[in-house]
Design a protein around this motif. Structure first.
Motif, PDB file in Angstrom:
ATOM      1  N   MET A 189       0.841  -1.242  -0.103  1.00  0.00           N
ATOM      2  CA  MET A 189      -0.021  -0.161  -0.064  1.00  0.00           C
ATOM      3  C   MET A 189       1.041   1.300   0.103  1.00  0.00           C
ATOM      4  O   MET A 189       1.840   1.335   0.837  1.00  0.00           O
ATOM      5  N   THR A 190       0.672   2.182  -0.898  1.00  0.00           N
ATOM      6  CA  THR A 190       1.302   3.300  -0.870  1.00  0.00           C
ATOM      7  C   THR A 190       0.778   4.534  -0.519  1.00  0.00           C
ATOM      8  O   THR A 190       1.457   5.513   0.116  1.00  0.00           O
ATOM      9  N   TRP A 191      -0.590   4.801  -0.679  1.00  0.00           N
ATOM     10  CA  TRP A 191      -1.174   6.164  -0.515  1.00  0.00           C
ATOM     11  C   TRP A 191      -2.171   6.148   0.792  1.00  0.00           C
ATOM     12  O   TRP A 191      -2.164   7.054   1.395  1.00  0.00           O
TER      13      TRP A 191
ATOM     14  N   ASN B 161      -7.773   0.274   2.695  1.00  0.00           N
ATOM     15  CA  ASN B 161      -8.171   1.755   2.584  1.00  0.00           C
ATOM     16  C   ASN B 161      -7.385   2.395   3.815  1.00  0.00           C
ATOM     17  O   ASN B 161      -7.352   3.627   3.638  1.00  0.00           O
ATOM     18  N   TRP B 162      -6.859   1.849   4.753  1.00  0.00           N
ATOM     19  CA  TRP B 162      -6.045   2.472   5.850  1.00  0.00           C
ATOM     20  C   TRP B 162      -5.247   1.514   6.703  1.00  0.00           C
ATOM     21  O   TRP B 162      -5.718   0.598   7.193  1.00  0.00           O
ATOM     22  N   THR B 163      -3.901   1.762   6.855  1.00  0.00           N
ATOM     23  CA  THR B 163      -2.902   1.186   7.289  1.00  0.00           C
ATOM     24  C   THR B 163      -2.908   1.545   8.900  1.00  0.00           C
ATOM     25  O   THR B 163      -2.030   0.723   9.637  1.00  0.00           O
ATOM     26  N   GLY B 164      -3.160   2.773   9.389  1.00  0.00           N
ATOM     27  CA  GLY B 164      -2.900   3.126  10.418  1.00  0.00           C
ATOM     28  C   GLY B 164      -3.922   3.094  11.636  1.00  0.00           C
ATOM     29  O   GLY B 164      -4.831   2.069  11.391  1.00  0.00           O
ATOM     30  N   SER B 165      -3.831   3.483  12.790  1.00  0.00           N
ATOM     31  CA  SER B 165      -4.587   3.175  13.747  1.00  0.00           C
ATOM     32  C   SER B 165      -5.990   4.262  13.761  1.00  0.00           C
ATOM     33  O   SER B 165      -5.880   5.202  13.075  1.00  0.00           O
TER      34      SER B 165
END
Length: 478
Positions: A109-111, A159-163
């Motif tokens: 995932m890039t963006w 869609n989202w790698t974060g917390s």
């Protein structure tokens, strides 16, 4: 039995047939604007636009270098997105701007990564995107885009790698900056998917994030959510669940937006039903093909029309179908740019959305989990649409009024596996004025009624519609 009360209006018809994507497709290979105009599509959500017009709308296209100066117009690349959004405006639809990124199916995932952005930088970037489209900044426009949605399905994979905390920090910075810049705009989040609420309706970590926004004074003018449907009842049930959650956490004034919805075909595979998403994950492309074929049939068309009817009384302010392009799994159009069965369901609903003041909906009795009716009246014209997911059924209909006013059917059309809103013989009235409308397979029946002995007054939807012309020629027209 479907019973229509011709003298009991329940409110104006609500144009809830917004869409995702379009009105061009395959990087402008297809121009679908005439159909958007014909259907009077009220809004277009700008998510996944890169599948329709390359290099558009996503933040990394609009602002390629996150380390660049956000106040320098030269840091932005608006051109291709400008063209796409202008095409949306050409149709008369409202632009519903999704600030964020398209889902990334590739392994790396890039963006959709929080480390790409500093909150204060992203906030300035988003404000300047608003300025470009609403205030003419950077050779921009004055388009008055009202709805600014931050991100898409951060609760879903890819869609989202974060917390949750990292997402809150970004949303808080962007929402506060946009509202400080122009308090009249509506800002919200975030296209929540299936993890927004738990099965027992307890608040998940994402619901808790919204509660934190309330506690910290972070603006949330609307909350957007997604639901892929087995039936129209599914849409209404989930709309009520979302409304209860928003009210519970202090967002009583926030609007509820059904940002993505579509029929979700299920096929029995061994012990349990399988969806198109599950078949893809299992790499069972044989099942995926079968499910895709089912999603292109008349039953899906019935679910679409039925959902638009059921949502009329649901607690949602905006709804947007996914999606209005030539996608084989969900698109309203076929691979040649002409309406698929799903598109003809939109055509059927659009006939209730007359130009000018919205017609009044009438009270209806007899709706079930598999049959649902929508009725409107304008003067001496009564319009009725019935969707059914049953295999074969006669649909008995009666029209009642306190004054004893009598109605007669003037026209009937059918959308089923073999017909695309084709006219059928007008069925005779049975005893007590009951009329049995024909439907040989799952689909939609449209009928028009006038008072007995009176001519039809008012506008004709067919006469008022944008001419079909060569771009929508059907078999036999050539």
């Amino acid at each position: 039995m479907i019973t229509i009360y011709s003298d009991q209006p329940v409110g104006p018809l609500r144009p809830l047939h917004g869409v995702n994507r379009g009105p061009v497709d395959r990087n402008w290979y297809f121009d679908l604007r005439p159909w958007f105009q014909r259907w009077q599509v009220p809004s277009v959500r700008t998510h996944d636009c890169i599948y329709n017009a390359f290099d558009t709308v996503d933040l990394h296209y609009l602002f390629p270098d996150p380390d660049a100066d956000p106040e320098d117009p030269g840091s932005y690349a608006f051109g291709l997105s400008d063209d796409l959004l202008a095409a949306i405006r050409d149709t008369g639809a409202e632009i519903y701007f999704r600030l964020g990124e398209t889902i990334e199916h590739q392994p790396r995932m890039t963006w959709n990564r929080p480390e790409r952005w500093k909150p204060e930088v992203l906030a300035r970037v988003c404000v300047n995107i608003v300025r470009h489209y609403n205030e003419g900044w950077a050779n921009g426009f004055h388009w008055g885009i009202r709805h600014w949605e931050f991100w898409n399905e951060p609760d879903g994979p890819k869609n989202w790698t974060g917390s949750v905390e990292e997402f809150y920090e970004l949303y808080s910075a962007v929402a506060c900056a946009i509202k400080a810049h122009d308090p009249s705009l509506k800002v919200g989040t975030a296209g929540f998917g299936y993890l927004f609420l738990s099965r027992d309706e307890t608040i998940t970590k994402w619901g808790s994030m919204l509660k934190r926004c309330v506690d910290k004074g972070v603006p949330v003018d609307f909350v957007s959510w997604h639901r892929y449907l087995v039936s129209w009842n599914d849409a209404v049930l989930y709309a009520n669940r979302v409304r209860r959650l928003l009210d519970e956490i202090g967002l009583e004034k926030a609007e509820s937006h059904l940002g993505e919805w579509s029929p979700l075909a299920l096929l029995n595979a061994k012990e349990r039903p399988v969806t198109v998403f599950e078949s893809r994950n299992m790499k069972r492309y044989d099942l995926m093909r079968r499910i895709g074929a089912a999603q292109q049939g008349a039953r899906a068309a019935a679910v679409i029309f039925g959902t638009l009817a059921a949502l009329q009384d649901a607690p949602v302010e905006i709804a947007q179908y996914y999606c209005a392009d030539t996608s084989s799994l969900f698109g309203l159009f076929d691979s040649y740019g002409l309406p698929a069965k799903r598109g003809w369901a939109f055509e059927a609903f659009s006939e209730f959305v007359l130009s000018g003041e919205a017609p009044m909906r009438l009270a209806v009795e007899g709706n079930t989990h598999s049959v649902i009716a929508l009725a409107t009246r304008e003067g001496d014209s009564l319009r009725l649409g019935i969707a059914s997911t049953e295999e074969q059924i006669d649909l008995p209909v009666q029209i009642l009024s306190a004054t004893g006013e009598q109605w007669e059917i003037k026209r009937a059309r059918v959308l089923d596996e073999t017909s695309d809103l084709m006219e059928v013989p007008v069925p005779p009235a049975q005893g007590d004025g009951v009329i049995a409308l024909p439907l040989s397979t799952p689909g939609v029946v449209l009928a028009e009624f006038v008072p007995v002995g009176r001519a039809v007054n008012g506008k004709s939807r067919q006469a008022a519609a944008i001419p079909v012309g060569e771009w929508a020629a059907r078999d036999g027209d050539w």
